[in-house]
Design an enzyme around this catalytic site. Structure first.
Site, PDB file in Angstrom:
ATOM      1  N   CYS A  81       0.828  -1.200   0.000  1.00 46.60           N
ATOM      2  CA  CYS A  81       0.000   0.000   0.000  1.00 46.60           C
ATOM      3  C   CYS A  81       0.871   1.263   0.000  1.00 46.60           C
ATOM      4  O   CYS A  81       1.548   1.520  -0.988  1.00 46.60           O
ATOM      5  CB  CYS A  81      -0.993  -0.036   1.160  1.00 46.60           C
ATOM      6  SG  CYS A  81      -2.259   1.226   0.977  1.00 46.60           S
ATOM      7  N   HIS A 194      -3.794  -4.846  -0.260  1.00 42.27           N
ATOM      8  CA  HIS A 194      -3.346  -5.458   1.001  1.00 42.27           C
ATOM      9  C   HIS A 194      -3.438  -6.976   0.877  1.00 42.27           C
ATOM     10  O   HIS A 194      -4.542  -7.521   0.997  1.00 42.27           O
ATOM     11  CB  HIS A 194      -4.240  -4.982   2.149  1.00 42.27           C
ATOM     12  CG  HIS A 194      -3.964  -3.575   2.547  1.00 42.27           C
ATOM     13  ND1 HIS A 194      -3.070  -3.252   3.538  1.00 42.27           N
ATOM     14  CD2 HIS A 194      -4.420  -2.416   2.052  1.00 42.27           C
ATOM     15  CE1 HIS A 194      -3.004  -1.940   3.653  1.00 42.27           C
ATOM     16  NE2 HIS A 194      -3.809  -1.404   2.766  1.00 42.27           N
ATOM     17  N   GLU A 196      -2.700  -9.174   2.967  1.00 40.98           N
ATOM     18  CA  GLU A 196      -3.146  -9.767   4.244  1.00 40.98           C
ATOM     19  C   GLU A 196      -4.648  -9.659   4.440  1.00 40.98           C
ATOM     20  O   GLU A 196      -5.213 -10.266   5.345  1.00 40.98           O
ATOM     21  CB  GLU A 196      -2.384  -9.118   5.414  1.00 40.98           C
ATOM     22  CG  GLU A 196      -2.801  -7.706   5.805  1.00 40.98           C
ATOM     23  CD  GLU A 196      -2.248  -6.584   4.926  1.00 40.98           C
ATOM     24  OE1 GLU A 196      -1.769  -6.879   3.809  1.00 40.98           O
ATOM     25  OE2 GLU A 196      -2.334  -5.412   5.334  1.00 40.98           O
ATOM     26  N   ASP A 240     -24.226  -7.831  14.911  1.00 41.73           N
ATOM     27  CA  ASP A 240     -24.512  -7.008  16.088  1.00 41.73           C
ATOM     28  C   ASP A 240     -24.245  -7.902  17.294  1.00 41.73           C
ATOM     29  O   ASP A 240     -24.820  -8.988  17.413  1.00 41.73           O
ATOM     30  CB  ASP A 240     -25.979  -6.574  16.103  1.00 41.73           C
ATOM     31  CG  ASP A 240     -26.303  -5.536  15.035  1.00 41.73           C
ATOM     32  OD1 ASP A 240     -25.381  -5.112  14.320  1.00 41.73           O
ATOM     33  OD2 ASP A 240     -27.480  -5.152  14.913  1.00 41.73           O
ATOM     34  N   ASP A 402     -27.581   6.067  12.106  1.00 41.60           N
ATOM     35  CA  ASP A 402     -28.829   5.372  12.446  1.00 41.60           C
ATOM     36  C   ASP A 402     -30.017   6.316  12.244  1.00 41.60           C
ATOM     37  O   ASP A 402     -30.610   6.791  13.211  1.00 41.60           O
ATOM     38  CB  ASP A 402     -28.790   4.914  13.914  1.00 41.60           C
ATOM     39  CG  ASP A 402     -27.622   3.982  14.199  1.00 41.60           C
ATOM     40  OD1 ASP A 402     -27.398   3.051  13.422  1.00 41.60           O
ATOM     41  OD2 ASP A 402     -26.928   4.199  15.213  1.00 41.60           O
TER      42      ASP A 402
END
Ligand code: 1PR
Length: 551
Positions: A81, A194, A196, A240, A402
C-alpha cells in the site's frame, strides 16, 4: 519456522499482516531501528497512512539508506500500500516530500467527479494487461483473482513506461482510470492492495514472496468473464454483538433495533441469540463475505476498557478471517473503571492492535457534527473522527448512521433537507427527512442525515455505514431513497444497510443506487441465505463480484 522481518517504524494496524505471515508458515521478526535492517533477509515494509507522514517518519528514522542497501544486495523486499507508494518518485498527497525513487512516476489522487474516493474494495492486479501473456503467475498473482484495496492515491498506468525499466506490472481499473495494482522486479515486490486482507488470493501472494517464488505457471488460463476488470460489488456481513442476560457475548439482531424476543419460550424479553461471534464471522468469510463488521451494540460498562470482550473476539477472528474487519460501538472518549481517562484514539488503537482494520463511530459522530455546525463549521481537531483519521488514515474511520424517517406534508414544513417519498407517511405525507439518532436509536436529534454525513466527511471520515431504523430487520429491501440522497451529497463511499431480506435486494440496491457496498445481517444469521448465494445472484444479473477462493 523460517522468519521474515517487518518494519515497525510507526504504530500501525499491522496485526492482520502478522497473522497472515504466520498463516503462510513464517514467523515475524521486527525491525525497530535502522541497524536491524542489516539482520534481515526478507523484509516487508507495511505502508501506513499518509505518503508524506510515512516518508518523513521513515527518513527521520534513518531507514532510507539501509533499505536501499538491502535492495541493492538482492535481498527480497516487499512494500504494501503506502509501502508501494513510498518507492515512487513523488505523490500529489504531499508534494514537498520526495519518495525513495526506485519506481519512476508520481502518484495522483483518483478523480472523484464520477466515483467515490477513497477506492475501497476488491479489484484486480492483472499482469496480462501489461503484456504478460505467457501463462506465468508472477509472485502468485492471478488475472482472475481479486485483491483488497483501500487508497485515494494511485500510480497511473502508462503502457510500456515501467516495463521498459524492467518492471512487471499488474494493473487494475477504477472507473475510467487504470492504475498500478502491483509491481515486481527481481527481488522487489510492491503491492498497492493489502495481501493480508485479500483472502486466499492475497495469502498466495504473501507466500510466494516469503518462499521466493517469483514466477510459477498459472493453474489455468482464465476465461474473459473471470478476468473482467474493475471494482467488484462489495457484500458485507454484519454482526450485532451484545451480552445476553447470562453474560455471554452473542450475535443478536433486532427488528427496528429492538433485539428482545417477542414470541416462543423466550418471549417477554430475552436477548435474541443467533450464535457465537467468532464462529459466525468465520462462516461468512468462507461463504465469500468481502468484509465482516462487528457492532458492539451495548457498552460493557462494568469492565475495564482493556478487558473489553470485543478485543478478544477481534484477536481470535483475525487469526482466521483474512478480509477487512470493522468494529463499532463505544468509540468515544471515556473514563475507565478506575477513573483514568481513555481517549477515543486509545480505544481505537486497542482495536487496531487486536486485528481491526476500521473503526465505526456512531453516537459520538453525531455529537461532534452538531458541535461542528455550532462553531460555524470549524474543526475542533480533537474529535474521535479527527484524531483517529490523523493517526491511521481516513480509510480507517467509518461513521455508522442510524437515521429514522420523519414525515412532513411539504419541504417547507421543516428546515431539514427532505426527500419526496414513494411510501407516504401515516397521514399521507409525501415528504420525509431523516433524523439522526444516538444511543442505538434511543434518542432522536433535531439534526438530519445530510448535515451529518457532510460534516463527518470534512472531519476525516473515510466511509459511511448507512443504516435505516425504519428498514432494519424488516426484510423488505434497502431504503433506496435514503441511499440515493446520501450518495448525492458526499464523495466518500457509502455502505447500504438495513432491510436486506433476499439476494434480489442486493441486486436492487446496486442497480438502483450508486452505493459502494451493501450489508446484510438477519437473512444471513437466520440461515435463510448465504453470502455465496447473494454473490451468485449478483453475478447472474451481470454485476461483478468476487467469489471465495480456496487456498
Ligand atoms: O453509538 O458509537 O456506541 O455505536 C453503536 C453502534 O451499534 C452503531 O453503529 C449502531 O448502528 C449500532 N446499534 C446500536 N443499537 C443497535 C440495535 O440494533 N439495537 N445496531 C444497533 C444497528 C445495524 C446493522 C444492522 C442492519 C442490517 N444495527 O448492523 O444489522 O440494520 O440488518 P438487517 O439486514 O437484518 O435488516 P456507538
Amino acid at each position: 519456522m523460517p522468519s521474515v522481518h517487518l518494519l515497525d517504524y510507526v504504530a500501525g494496524n499491522v496485526r492482520s499482516l502478522v497473522n497472515a505471515i504466520e498463516k503462510v508458515g513464517y514467523t515475524v521478526e521486527w525491525v525497530r531501528k535502522p541497524e536491524d535492517v542489516a539482520n534481515a533477509e526478507k523484509l516487508i515494509f507495511p505502508g501506513v497512512g499518509h505518503f508524506g507522514h510515512c516518508l518523513t517518519l521513515f527518513g527521520n528514522g534513518g531507514y532510507i539508506e539501509p533499505i536501499r542497501k538491502h535492495i541493492a544486495a538482492g535481498k527480497p523486499t516487499m512494500g504494501i500500500c503506502v509501502g508501494l507508494q513510498a518507492f515512487c518518485d513523488s505523490s500529489e498527497e504531499s508534494e514537498k516530500v520526495s519518495g525513495i525513487g526506485l519506481v519512476p512516476g508520481s502518484l495522483k489522487r483518483f478523480d472523484d467527479s464520477d466515483k467515490a474516493v477513497p477506492h475501497i474494495g476488491w479489484n484486480s492486479a492483472n499482469t496480462s494487461r501489461a503484456g504478460n501473456v505467457t501463462g506465468d503467475s508472477v509472485y502468485g498473482l492471478r488475472p482472475d483473482s481479486k485483491y483488497y484495496y483501500v487508497h485515494s492515491f494511485a500510480l497511473p498506468y502508462v503502457e510500456g513506461q515501467l516495463e521498459s525499466k524492467g518492471w512487471t506490472v499488474a494493473t487494475a481499473r477504477y472507473g475510467n482510470e487504470e492504475f498500478v495494482g502491483a509491481l515486481a522486479k527481481d527481488n522487489v515486490l510492491l503491492t498497492q492492495f493489502h495481501p493480508e486482507k485479500s483472502g486466499a488470493a492475497g495469502l498466495r501472494v504473501l507466500k510466494a514472496f516469503c518462499d521466493g517464488q517469483q514466477v510459477t505457471k498459472l493453474p489455468q488460463q482464465p476465461s474473459a468473464q473471470a478476468a473482467r476488470e474493475g471494482l467488484t460489488r462489495r457484500v458485507i456481513a454484519c454482526l450485532d454483538v451484545r451480552t445476553n442476560d447470562q453474560g455471554d457475548l452473542v450475535v443478536t439482531k433486532g427488528d427496528q433495533y429492538d433485539v428482545r424476543e417477542k414470541d416462543g419460550v423466550d418471549a417477554g424479553g430475552a436477548v435474541r441469540n443467533l450464535g457465537k461471534p467468532v464462529d459466525m464471522a468465520r462462516k461468512y468469510y468462507e461463504q465469500g463475505a468481502d468484509e465482516v463488521t462487528f457492532l458492539n451494540i451495548t457498552s460493557f460498562r462494568n469492565c475495564p476498557v482493556a478487558d473489553t470482550p470485543m478485543l478478544e473476539i477481534l484477536r481470535r477472528t483475525s487469526e482466521t478471517v483474512f478480509v477487512p474487519l470493522t468494529i463499532g460501538g463505544g468509540i468515544r472518549d471515556t473514563v475507565d473503571t478506575d477513573g483514568t481517562k481513555v481517549s477515543a484514539l486509545d480505544i481505537a488503537s486497542m482495536y487496531f492492535k487486536s486485528g481491526a482494520d476500521k473503526v465505526s463511530i456512531g453516537s459520538d459522530a453525531v455529537t461532534a457534527a452538531e458541535e461542528y455546525y455550532a462553531r460555524g463549521k470549524t474543526l475542533a481537531g480533537t474529535t474521535a473522527i479527527e484524531t483517529i483519521s490523523a493517526a491511521y488514515g481516513n480509510q480507517a474511520v467509518v461513521v455508522s448512521v442510524d437515521p429514522k424517517r420523519q414525515y412532513v406534508g411539504s419541504p417547507e414544513a421543516t428546515s431539514h433537507h427532505t426527500v419526496k417519498s414513494s411510501t407516504p407517511g401515516p397521514n399521507g405525507e409525501e415528504y420525509c427527512w431523516y433524523a439522526c439518532t444516538i444511543k442505538g436509536g434511543r434518542e432522536t436529534r433535531d439534526f438530519d442525515v445530510i448535515q451529518l454525513v457532510q460534516a463527518v466527511e470534512v472531519m476525516g471520515c473515510g466511509e459511511i455505514l448507512l443504516n435505516c431504523i425504519d428498514k432494519d430487520g424488516t426484510n423488505s429491501g434497502f431504503d433506496l431513497e435514503l441511499i440515493n440522497d446520501v450518495k448525492a451529497s458526499i464523495k466518500i463511499p457509502v455502505i447500504a444497510s438495513s432491510g436486506a431480506g433476499h439476494p434480489g435486494h442486493f441486486a436492487e440496491v446496486f442497480e438502483k443506487t450508486p452505493t459502494d457496498a451493501a450489508l446484510g445481517a438477519g437473512m444471513f444469521h437466520r440461515g435463510e441465505y448465504t453470502v455465496k448465494q447473494v454473490k451468485e445472484h449478483l453475478q447472474q444479473q451481470g454485476l461483478l463480484v468476487r467469489q471465495f477462493e480456496d487456498v
